[in-house]
Design an enzyme around this catalytic site. Structure first.
Site, short mmCIF file in Angstrom:
data_model
loop_
_atom_site.label_atom_id
_atom_site.label_comp_id
_atom_site.label_asym_id
_atom_site.label_seq_id
_atom_site.Cartn_x
_atom_site.Cartn_y
_atom_site.Cartn_z
N HIS A 1 39.05 31.61 52.08
CA HIS A 1 39.74 32.19 50.93
C HIS A 1 40.31 33.57 51.22
CE1 HIS A 1 38.59 28.87 48.44
NE2 HIS A 1 37.32 29.02 48.78
N ARG B 1 41.73 31.28 43.92
CA ARG B 1 42.76 30.57 43.14
C ARG B 1 44.18 30.84 43.63
NH1 ARG B 1 40.57 29.98 37.86
NH2 ARG B 1 42.50 29.05 37.18
N ARG C 1 56.16 41.49 13.96
CA ARG C 1 55.72 40.49 14.95
C ARG C 1 54.83 39.45 14.27
NH1 ARG C 1 56.28 41.97 20.24
NH2 ARG C 1 56.07 39.73 20.53
N PRO D 1 39.65 39.97 36.70
CA PRO D 1 39.91 41.40 36.62
C PRO D 1 40.86 41.77 35.48
CG PRO D 1 40.16 40.59 38.87
CD PRO D 1 40.05 39.41 37.98
N GLU D 2 40.38 42.57 34.58
CA GLU D 2 41.21 43.22 33.57
C GLU D 2 41.15 44.71 33.84
OE1 GLU D 2 40.25 41.79 29.60
OE2 GLU D 2 39.53 39.89 30.40
#
Length: 284
Positions: free
Chosen positions: A93, A112, A151, A2-3
């Site tokens: 899970h 995870r 940067r 998920p982003e």
DNA sequence: ATAAGGCCCTGACCGC
DNA sequence: TGCGGTCAGGGCCTTA
């Protein structure tokens, strides 16, 4: 994984299902899911509360409660929220159960175990360091340019830094850099304002399209794959131009897509369309 | 202050 | 078929 687009779809899908619901009971099956406090305390504090909204900031899911506190969820890599009838079988899970006042259970599932729950008085406790929202008016090409000044790290690395910009992960960083025609290895400070103009637009268009397509679902299994709370997969993976397309032809020029490692993350790009020629180096 | 690397987790996949 | 090794990577932590 998920982003921003996947988290946005999760928040949107859950809104009509959760807003107005009361939490009648909470069970935490894996204690380390809860950040910063005992799981028992988390359960007690959430029990009896009404969920008054669903929202997103960066990759964080926000659930404001009727007592002005906020339940916050980060799905990290493989976290999923599902709404199911209470009697549905609980697989290994599933790490949290929230019993709602309509006979449904909101379940948190995470193969995870990287995801986290938070319960805070002010969202800023958690979100203060995040950079701007890529789709907000506050995110301008000049803002992007300013944040890259001085940067040294590769632009790809900084796009993954949530303090620079909130919500991009490995997929959309690679896709946006391809759309902008920028080499992911370029030191961030070498991007010109013109580069930032293109990158800004590429980030917005990539994210907007991905949201519209329901996000990206990669990998073969429903366990590790992104699934929306309504059970369906995203479609945006069908439109990936470079991500996990190593060796396949670039959709723009046909050259084979290359895969390298930047900041311990796999990075995919077209060596022809995303070429960087530092001033004073090379011929022509 | 920035930068870089390790860590947490376990399923999927690959080669033998 | 079984098994060991590798990969996936977001955010937080430590170290330089």
């Amino acid at each position: 994984m998920p982003e921003l687009p996947e988290v946005e779809n999760t928040a949107r899908d859950l809104k009509p299902l959760l807003v107005g619901r009361h939490v009648q009971a909470v069970q935490i099956l894996w204690p380390r899911l809860v950040h910063g406090k005992a799981p028992e305390a988390f359960a007690v504090e959430l029990t009896g509360r009404q969920i008054v909204n669903t929202d997103r900031r960066g990759k964080f899911l926000l659930f404001p409660l009727d007592n002005r506190r906020i339940w916050i969820v980060h799905l990290r890599m493989t976290g999923q929220l599902h709404l199911v009838p209470t009697q549905t079988e609980i697989d290994r899970h599933v790490h949290a159960l929230l019993e709602l006042d309509n006979g449904q259970q909101l379940r948190y599932r995470d193969a995870r175990k990287f995801g986290r729950f938070y319960l805070v008085d002010e969202a800023e406790e958690l979100l203060a360091k995040l950079g701007p929202e890529p789709l907000s008016a506050a995110f301008t090409p000049l803002e992007l340019f300013s944040r890259l000044q001085g940067r040294r790290p590769a632009i790809k690395t900084l796009l993954l830094d949530q303090r620079v910009l909130a919500g991009l992960g490995n997929i959309y960083a690679d896709e946006a850099l391809f759309a902008a025609g920028i080499d992911p290895r370029r030191p961030a400070s070498t991007l010109t304002q013109a580069d930032c103009n293109r990158l800004h637009m590429a980030i917005r268009q990539t994210l907007a399209t991905a949201i519209r397509e329901g996000g990206s679902s990669l990998g073969g299994s429903a366990l590790t794959n992104y699934r929306r709370p309504i059970g369906v997969q995203g479609r945006f993976q069908q439109r990936h131009q470079v991500y996990r397309r190593t060796g396949q032809p670039c959709p723009r020029c046909g050259a084979p897509i290359e895969r390298i490692t930047l900041a311990q993350r796999s990075t995919h790009f077209c060596p022809t369309c995303q070429r960087y020629e530092p001033l004073g180096v090379g011929s022509s």
